[in-house]
Structures are given as structure tokens and as C-alpha cells.
Design a protein around this motif. Structure first.
Motif, PDB file in Angstrom:
ATOM      1  N   UNK A 128     -23.255 -17.272 -11.309  1.00  0.00           N
ATOM      2  CA  UNK A 128     -22.035 -17.557 -10.548  1.00  0.00           C
ATOM      3  C   UNK A 128     -20.951 -16.633 -11.081  1.00  0.00           C
ATOM      4  N   UNK A 129     -20.236 -15.941 -10.169  1.00  0.00           N
ATOM      5  CA  UNK A 129     -19.166 -15.041 -10.593  1.00  0.00           C
ATOM      6  C   UNK A 129     -17.842 -15.436  -9.948  1.00  0.00           C
ATOM      7  N   UNK A 130     -16.755 -14.988 -10.556  1.00  0.00           N
ATOM      8  CA  UNK A 130     -15.392 -15.295 -10.122  1.00  0.00           C
ATOM      9  C   UNK A 130     -15.203 -16.811  -9.959  1.00  0.00           C
ATOM     10  N   UNK A 131     -15.681 -17.536 -10.970  1.00  0.00           N
ATOM     11  CA  UNK A 131     -15.683 -18.994 -10.898  1.00  0.00           C
ATOM     12  C   UNK A 131     -14.281 -19.606 -10.911  1.00  0.00           C
ATOM     13  N   UNK A 132     -13.283 -18.870 -11.354  1.00  0.00           N
ATOM     14  CA  UNK A 132     -11.910 -19.404 -11.325  1.00  0.00           C
ATOM     15  C   UNK A 132     -11.418 -19.582  -9.889  1.00  0.00           C
ATOM     16  N   UNK A 133     -12.017 -18.862  -8.934  1.00  0.00           N
ATOM     17  CA  UNK A 133     -11.627 -18.982  -7.538  1.00  0.00           C
ATOM     18  C   UNK A 133     -12.328 -20.117  -6.812  1.00  0.00           C
ATOM     19  N   UNK A 134     -13.250 -20.797  -7.496  1.00  0.00           N
ATOM     20  CA  UNK A 134     -14.040 -21.873  -6.910  1.00  0.00           C
ATOM     21  C   UNK A 134     -13.147 -22.938  -6.293  1.00  0.00           C
ATOM     22  N   UNK A 135     -13.579 -23.462  -5.159  1.00  0.00           N
ATOM     23  CA  UNK A 135     -12.840 -24.544  -4.517  1.00  0.00           C
ATOM     24  C   UNK A 135     -13.184 -25.879  -5.171  1.00  0.00           C
ATOM     25  N   UNK A 136     -12.425 -26.903  -4.857  1.00  0.00           N
ATOM     26  CA  UNK A 136     -12.583 -28.200  -5.517  1.00  0.00           C
ATOM     27  C   UNK A 136     -13.601 -29.122  -4.856  1.00  0.00           C
ATOM     28  N   UNK A 137     -14.174 -28.759  -3.742  1.00  0.00           N
ATOM     29  CA  UNK A 137     -15.065 -29.669  -3.027  1.00  0.00           C
ATOM     30  C   UNK A 137     -16.534 -29.529  -3.404  1.00  0.00           C
ATOM     31  N   UNK A 138     -16.878 -28.632  -4.326  1.00  0.00           N
ATOM     32  CA  UNK A 138     -18.264 -28.493  -4.755  1.00  0.00           C
ATOM     33  C   UNK A 138     -18.324 -28.258  -6.253  1.00  0.00           C
ATOM     34  N   UNK A 139     -19.514 -28.470  -6.811  1.00  0.00           N
ATOM     35  CA  UNK A 139     -19.746 -28.277  -8.241  1.00  0.00           C
ATOM     36  C   UNK A 139     -20.650 -27.074  -8.443  1.00  0.00           C
ATOM     37  N   UNK A 140     -20.448 -26.399  -9.552  1.00  0.00           N
ATOM     38  CA  UNK A 140     -21.313 -25.277  -9.921  1.00  0.00           C
ATOM     39  C   UNK A 140     -22.621 -25.801 -10.496  1.00  0.00           C
ATOM     40  N   UNK A 141     -23.658 -25.022 -10.348  1.00  0.00           N
ATOM     41  CA  UNK A 141     -24.957 -25.347 -10.919  1.00  0.00           C
ATOM     42  C   UNK A 141     -24.894 -25.132 -12.430  1.00  0.00           C
ATOM     43  N   UNK A 142     -25.079 -26.186 -13.201  1.00  0.00           N
ATOM     44  CA  UNK A 142     -24.992 -26.094 -14.666  1.00  0.00           C
ATOM     45  C   UNK A 142     -26.097 -25.247 -15.279  1.00  0.00           C
ATOM     46  N   UNK A 143     -27.141 -24.949 -14.516  1.00  0.00           N
ATOM     47  CA  UNK A 143     -28.252 -24.146 -15.039  1.00  0.00           C
ATOM     48  C   UNK A 143     -28.026 -22.645 -14.905  1.00  0.00           C
ATOM     49  N   UNK A 144     -26.930 -22.241 -14.233  1.00  0.00           N
ATOM     50  CA  UNK A 144     -26.660 -20.817 -14.041  1.00  0.00           C
ATOM     51  C   UNK A 144     -25.539 -20.342 -14.964  1.00  0.00           C
ATOM     52  N   UNK A 145     -25.645 -19.125 -15.497  1.00  0.00           N
ATOM     53  CA  UNK A 145     -24.524 -18.558 -16.254  1.00  0.00           C
ATOM     54  C   UNK A 145     -23.298 -18.388 -15.343  1.00  0.00           C
ATOM     55  N   UNK A 146     -22.118 -18.577 -15.935  1.00  0.00           N
ATOM     56  CA  UNK A 146     -20.867 -18.510 -15.159  1.00  0.00           C
ATOM     57  C   UNK A 146     -19.955 -17.441 -15.751  1.00  0.00           C
ATOM     58  N   UNK A 147     -19.285 -16.708 -14.855  1.00  0.00           N
ATOM     59  CA  UNK A 147     -18.377 -15.644 -15.277  1.00  0.00           C
ATOM     60  C   UNK A 147     -17.085 -15.747 -14.479  1.00  0.00           C
ATOM     61  N   UNK A 148     -15.945 -15.527 -15.155  1.00  0.00           N
ATOM     62  CA  UNK A 148     -14.659 -15.610 -14.476  1.00  0.00           C
ATOM     63  C   UNK A 148     -14.348 -14.334 -13.695  1.00  0.00           C
ATOM     64  N   UNK A 149     -15.080 -13.243 -13.968  1.00  0.00           N
ATOM     65  CA  UNK A 149     -14.965 -12.015 -13.181  1.00  0.00           C
ATOM     66  C   UNK A 149     -16.338 -11.377 -13.099  1.00  0.00           C
ATOM     67  N   UNK A 150     -16.389 -10.135 -12.660  1.00  0.00           N
ATOM     68  CA  UNK A 150     -17.685  -9.477 -12.507  1.00  0.00           C
ATOM     69  C   UNK A 150     -18.229  -9.113 -13.886  1.00  0.00           C
ATOM     70  N   UNK A 151     -19.414  -9.592 -14.245  1.00  0.00           N
ATOM     71  CA  UNK A 151     -19.960  -9.328 -15.588  1.00  0.00           C
ATOM     72  C   UNK A 151     -20.536  -7.915 -15.713  1.00  0.00           C
ATOM     73  N   UNK A 152     -20.588  -7.444 -16.907  1.00  0.00           N
ATOM     74  CA  UNK A 152     -21.205  -6.130 -17.189  1.00  0.00           C
ATOM     75  C   UNK A 152     -22.594  -6.373 -17.731  1.00  0.00           C
ATOM     76  N   UNK A 153     -23.481  -6.853 -16.836  1.00  0.00           N
ATOM     77  CA  UNK A 153     -24.876  -7.115 -17.249  1.00  0.00           C
ATOM     78  C   UNK A 153     -25.828  -6.296 -16.422  1.00  0.00           C
TER      79      UNK A 153
END
Length: 134
Positions: A109-134
Motif C-alpha cells: 500500500x502506498x501514499x497511505x496518508x491519503x487513505x479515506x476513512x471508510x476502509x481499512x488497510x490490509x495489515x498483511x501488506x507493507x505500508x508507505x506514506x509515499x512512493x518507496x524506493x524498493x
């Protein structure tokens, strides 16, 4: 990266294409632009632009969504299909547009700070607040 050959088309079929070669695992993008474009977060894979061959594109239109990127969509059915960073040789493709089975997997999951409030992120996936360098 998975080496695949996939076919895709929009809802009305006016934009159709096939891809071959290496496909990046799907990334869920929660940025404001993706949420506004898709009506929800966007799920994109990515391929080399040379590995995409159009079968039909009579209603494909492009919208320059920022100084650095454009988005491709079908002007007939409204399907959001592509995200392209200008000046690169890769193109991101909405994963849901491909015929099944895709053999793609969601990886992050990327750009997670922009996530809306009506859904939850999958706890099994890595999360990044911007585009990762991977």
C-alpha cells in the motif's frame, strides 16, 4: 516481477490491449489523485511501454493530472486504465482491467496518508506514506 502475457479491455471494449513481459506486483495507491480518479484507491501493475500492444484504442484519452504524470481513460465508458509518469518508459495499468486469471499479487500500500476513512488497510501488506524506493 512476473513474466506474463495478459489481455485487457475496458467496460465497453473500445480500449483493448495485450501485455507481455515482466509485470510488477500490484501496488494499492491511496493518494488523493487515485481516489478522485477511481472513486477508491487504485490497484496498479506496471510494464515496459514496449510490452503493451493496443488492439483497439479509438476512445482512449489522456488527462495530464500533474506536472509529472498523465492518466489514460476510455472516453466512452469512463474506465480509468493507465497512469504514466512523463519521460519514463514504463506504464502503470489498472489491475482490474485484465481478463482473469491475472496471476498478479498485491504487494504493498502506498501514499497511505491519503487513505479515506471508510476502509481499512490490509495489515498483511507493507505500508508507505509515499512512493518507496524498493
Amino acid at each position: 516481477m512476473k513474466k506474463l502475457s495478459l489481455k485487457a479491455k475496458c467496460l465497453c471494449g473500445n480500449v483493448s490491449f495485450k501485455t507481455k513481459g515482466y509485470h510488477r506486483d500490484v501496488q494499492n495507491c491511496h493518494c488523493v489523485q487515485c481516489i478522485k480518479t477511481h472513486g477508491n484507491y487504485a490497484a496498479y501493475t506496471k510494464v515496459e511501454e514496449n510490452d503493451l500492444k493496443f488492439l483497439a484504442k479509438k476512445s482512449l484519452r489522456w488527462f495530464k493530472s500533474s506536472k509529472r504524470a498523465k492518466r489514460g481513460f476510455c472516453s466512452n465508458c469512463g474506465a480509468s486504465i493507465f497512469f504514466k509518469v512523463l519521460g519514463t518508459k514504463q506504464i502503470c495499468i489498472s489491475a482490474g482491467i485484465f481478463n482473469k486469471p491475472t496471476k498478479l499479487k498485491t504487494s504493498i500500500d502506498i501514499f497511505t496518508k491519503g487513505k479515506s476513512d471508510y476502509y481499512k488497510l490490509n495489515n498483511n501488506l507493507p505500508k508507505f506514506s509515499k512512493y518507496p524506493k524498493i
